[in-house]
Motif scaffolding. Structure first.
Motif, PDB file in Angstrom:
ATOM      1  N   GLY A   9      -8.475  -8.750   4.256  1.00 12.98           N
ATOM      2  CA  GLY A   9      -7.407  -8.864   3.620  1.00 12.98           C
ATOM      3  C   GLY A   9      -7.451  -9.036   2.027  1.00 12.98           C
ATOM      4  N   GLY A  10      -6.021  -8.714   1.504  1.00 14.97           N
ATOM      5  CA  GLY A  10      -6.053  -8.946   0.093  1.00 14.97           C
ATOM      6  C   GLY A  10      -4.859  -8.843  -0.543  1.00 14.97           C
ATOM      7  N   LEU A  11      -4.672  -8.384  -1.525  1.00 14.47           N
ATOM      8  CA  LEU A  11      -3.192  -8.144  -2.378  1.00 14.47           C
ATOM      9  C   LEU A  11      -3.527  -6.769  -2.767  1.00 14.47           C
ATOM     10  CD1 LEU A  11      -0.842  -8.792  -3.809  1.00 14.47           C
ATOM     11  CD2 LEU A  11      -1.997  -9.798  -5.909  1.00 14.47           C
ATOM     12  N   VAL A  12      -2.426  -5.950  -2.514  1.00 14.65           N
ATOM     13  CA  VAL A  12      -2.333  -4.479  -2.819  1.00 14.65           C
ATOM     14  C   VAL A  12      -0.975  -4.013  -3.269  1.00 14.65           C
ATOM     15  CG1 VAL A  12      -4.515  -3.994  -1.345  1.00 14.65           C
ATOM     16  CG2 VAL A  12      -2.251  -3.917  -0.444  1.00 14.65           C
ATOM     17  N   GLN A  13      -0.913  -2.686  -3.728  1.00 11.64           N
ATOM     18  CA  GLN A  13       0.419  -2.566  -4.108  1.00 11.64           C
ATOM     19  C   GLN A  13       0.827  -1.613  -2.862  1.00 11.64           C
ATOM     20  OE1 GLN A  13      -0.143  -0.481  -7.833  1.00 11.64           O
ATOM     21  NE2 GLN A  13       0.290  -2.506  -9.032  1.00 11.64           N
ATOM     22  N   SER A  17      -4.161   1.142   0.709  1.00 10.22           N
ATOM     23  CA  SER A  17      -4.885   1.113   1.959  1.00 10.22           C
ATOM     24  C   SER A  17      -5.590  -0.001   2.129  1.00 10.22           C
ATOM     25  CB  SER A  17      -5.652   2.300   2.227  1.00 10.22           C
ATOM     26  OG  SER A  17      -4.993   3.538   2.411  1.00 10.22           O
ATOM     27  N   LEU A  18      -5.752  -0.657   3.059  1.00 17.97           N
ATOM     28  CA  LEU A  18      -6.698  -1.894   3.367  1.00 17.97           C
ATOM     29  C   LEU A  18      -7.282  -1.495   4.765  1.00 17.97           C
ATOM     30  CD1 LEU A  18      -4.989  -5.297   2.576  1.00 17.97           C
ATOM     31  CD2 LEU A  18      -7.128  -4.315   1.580  1.00 17.97           C
ATOM     32  N   ARG A  19      -8.457  -2.075   5.139  1.00 18.96           N
ATOM     33  CA  ARG A  19      -9.277  -1.940   6.162  1.00 18.96           C
ATOM     34  C   ARG A  19      -9.704  -3.237   6.564  1.00 18.96           C
ATOM     35  NH1 ARG A  19     -11.812   1.960   9.167  1.00 18.96           N
ATOM     36  NH2 ARG A  19     -13.644   1.305  10.354  1.00 18.96           N
ATOM     37  N   LEU A  20      -9.097  -3.794   7.538  1.00 15.85           N
ATOM     38  CA  LEU A  20      -9.393  -5.319   8.089  1.00 15.85           C
ATOM     39  C   LEU A  20     -10.510  -4.972   9.295  1.00 15.85           C
ATOM     40  CD1 LEU A  20      -5.668  -6.797   8.703  1.00 15.85           C
ATOM     41  CD2 LEU A  20      -7.335  -6.786   6.807  1.00 15.85           C
ATOM     42  N   SER A  21     -11.158  -6.037   9.574  1.00 10.62           N
ATOM     43  CA  SER A  21     -12.403  -6.032  10.334  1.00 10.62           C
ATOM     44  C   SER A  21     -12.267  -7.453  11.231  1.00 10.62           C
ATOM     45  CB  SER A  21     -13.617  -5.790   9.822  1.00 10.62           C
ATOM     46  OG  SER A  21     -13.982  -4.577   9.302  1.00 10.62           O
ATOM     47  N   CYS A  22     -12.677  -7.076  12.380  1.00 11.37           N
ATOM     48  CA  CYS A  22     -12.680  -8.436  13.347  1.00 11.37           C
ATOM     49  C   CYS A  22     -14.025  -8.386  14.231  1.00 11.37           C
ATOM     50  CB  CYS A  22     -11.687  -8.536  14.335  1.00 11.37           C
ATOM     51  SG  CYS A  22     -11.528  -9.692  15.406  1.00 11.37           S
ATOM     52  N   ALA A  23     -15.019  -9.426  13.760  1.00  7.09           N
ATOM     53  CA  ALA A  23     -16.172  -9.434  14.333  1.00  7.09           C
ATOM     54  C   ALA A  23     -16.144 -10.381  15.372  1.00  7.09           C
ATOM     55  CB  ALA A  23     -17.112  -9.956  13.171  1.00  7.09           C
ATOM     56  N   ASN A  80     -11.507  -2.765  14.214  1.00  8.52           N
ATOM     57  CA  ASN A  80     -11.203  -2.385  12.672  1.00  8.52           C
ATOM     58  C   ASN A  80      -9.549  -1.970  12.588  1.00  8.52           C
ATOM     59  OD1 ASN A  80     -13.675  -2.935  11.491  1.00  8.52           O
ATOM     60  ND2 ASN A  80     -14.427  -0.883  12.464  1.00  8.52           N
ATOM     61  N   LEU A  81      -9.031  -2.217  11.569  1.00  4.61           N
ATOM     62  CA  LEU A  81      -7.538  -1.668  11.782  1.00  4.61           C
ATOM     63  C   LEU A  81      -7.492  -1.212  10.233  1.00  4.61           C
ATOM     64  CD1 LEU A  81      -4.764  -1.923  13.064  1.00  4.61           C
ATOM     65  CD2 LEU A  81      -4.424  -3.868  11.543  1.00  4.61           C
ATOM     66  N   GLN A  82      -7.366   0.065  10.101  1.00  2.00           N
ATOM     67  CA  GLN A  82      -7.200   0.664   8.808  1.00  2.00           C
ATOM     68  C   GLN A  82      -5.791   1.043   8.766  1.00  2.00           C
ATOM     69  OE1 GLN A  82      -9.490   2.168   6.724  1.00  2.00           O
ATOM     70  NE2 GLN A  82      -7.589   2.638   5.399  1.00  2.00           N
ATOM     71  N   MET A  83      -5.421   0.589   7.666  1.00  4.16           N
ATOM     72  CA  MET A  83      -3.919   0.273   7.239  1.00  4.16           C
ATOM     73  C   MET A  83      -3.746   1.342   6.181  1.00  4.16           C
ATOM     74  SD  MET A  83      -3.176  -3.815   7.817  1.00  4.16           S
ATOM     75  CE  MET A  83      -4.008  -4.125   6.319  1.00  4.16           C
ATOM     76  N   ASN A  84      -3.005   2.355   6.150  1.00  3.34           N
ATOM     77  CA  ASN A  84      -2.550   3.429   4.970  1.00  3.34           C
ATOM     78  C   ASN A  84      -1.130   3.315   4.657  1.00  3.34           C
ATOM     79  OD1 ASN A  84      -5.095   4.248   5.241  1.00  3.34           O
ATOM     80  ND2 ASN A  84      -4.575   5.608   6.827  1.00  3.34           N
ATOM     81  N   ASN A  85      -0.761   3.571   3.476  1.00  3.33           N
ATOM     82  CA  ASN A  85       0.617   3.557   3.098  1.00  3.33           C
ATOM     83  C   ASN A  85       1.198   2.329   3.292  1.00  3.33           C
ATOM     84  OD1 ASN A  85       2.828   4.648   1.973  1.00  3.33           O
ATOM     85  ND2 ASN A  85       3.847   5.640   3.982  1.00  3.33           N
ATOM     86  N   LEU A  86       0.554   1.122   2.911  1.00  3.99           N
ATOM     87  CA  LEU A  86       1.261  -0.091   3.141  1.00  3.99           C
ATOM     88  C   LEU A  86       2.644  -0.401   2.554  1.00  3.99           C
ATOM     89  CD1 LEU A  86      -2.243  -2.017   2.879  1.00  3.99           C
ATOM     90  CD2 LEU A  86      -0.780  -2.147   4.707  1.00  3.99           C
ATOM     91  N   LYS A  87       3.270  -0.953   2.977  1.00  4.72           N
ATOM     92  CA  LYS A  87       4.566  -1.462   2.518  1.00  4.72           C
ATOM     93  C   LYS A  87       4.674  -2.912   2.387  1.00  4.72           C
ATOM     94  CE  LYS A  87       6.587   2.420   5.169  1.00  4.72           C
ATOM     95  NZ  LYS A  87       7.533   2.619   6.129  1.00  4.72           N
ATOM     96  N   PRO A  88       5.795  -3.399   1.341  1.00  5.08           N
ATOM     97  CA  PRO A  88       5.852  -4.945   1.240  1.00  5.08           C
ATOM     98  C   PRO A  88       6.196  -5.503   2.549  1.00  5.08           C
ATOM     99  CG  PRO A  88       7.006  -3.663  -0.360  1.00  5.08           C
ATOM    100  CD  PRO A  88       6.379  -2.737   0.577  1.00  5.08           C
ATOM    101  N   GLU A  89       6.922  -4.931   3.466  1.00  4.29           N
ATOM    102  CA  GLU A  89       7.460  -5.436   4.637  1.00  4.29           C
ATOM    103  C   GLU A  89       6.027  -5.693   5.572  1.00  4.29           C
ATOM    104  OE1 GLU A  89       8.710  -2.736   3.262  1.00  4.29           O
ATOM    105  OE2 GLU A  89       9.494  -1.404   4.955  1.00  4.29           O
ATOM    106  N   ASP A  90       4.681  -5.177   5.287  1.00  2.00           N
ATOM    107  CA  ASP A  90       3.489  -5.237   5.897  1.00  2.00           C
ATOM    108  C   ASP A  90       2.686  -6.561   5.565  1.00  2.00           C
ATOM    109  OD1 ASP A  90       2.957  -1.836   5.650  1.00  2.00           O
ATOM    110  OD2 ASP A  90       3.608  -2.826   7.516  1.00  2.00           O
TER     111      ASP A  90
END
Length: 120
Positions: A9-13, A17-23, A80-90
């Motif tokens: 996780g993190g702070l992006v504009q 994009s962000l990639r989440l992982s779950c181990a 994993n969850l690859q998240m592209n074109n992130l929006k503020p509502e995400d």
């Protein structure tokens, strides 16, 4: 028992994009499905995506279709969850969960969550 730990996780504009992982660790052989959920401030936790552990059966929430992609790596017991074109509502805390029975949706085990913040 299965333990889950999220990361990425993190702070992006907006538009990033962000990639989440779950181990997953412990008795991973008992995992039937892995899923991602999210909870925004003041809102209920909502489903984002899920994937079958032993088959490529995938479902997405309508709000993320075409932008997010879930995958799993059985060799590393990671979802994993690859998240592209992130929006503020995400913006939300994202949780991964595991189904440990054949019945979909029991979500027996949860991770601690990782914060995703999308600025406009």
């Amino acid at each position: 028992q299965v333990q889950l730990v999220e990361s990425g996780g993190g702070l992006v504009q907006a538009g990033d994009s962000l990639r989440l992982s779950c181990a997953a660790s412990g008795r991973t052989i008992s995992i039937y499905r892995m899923g991602w959920f999210r909870q925004a401030p003041g809102k209920e936790r909502e489903f984002v995506a899920r994937i079958a552990w032993n088959a490529r059966i995938i479902y997405y929430a309508d709000s993320v279709k075409g932008r997010f992609a879930i995958s799993r790596d059985k060799a590393t017991n990671t979802a994993n969850l690859q998240m592209n074109n992130l929006k503020p509502e995400d913006t939300a805390v994202y949780y991964c969960a595991a189904d440990l029975t054949e019945v979909p949706g029991t979500w027996d085990t949860w991770g601690q969550g990782t914060q995703v913040t999308v600025s406009s």
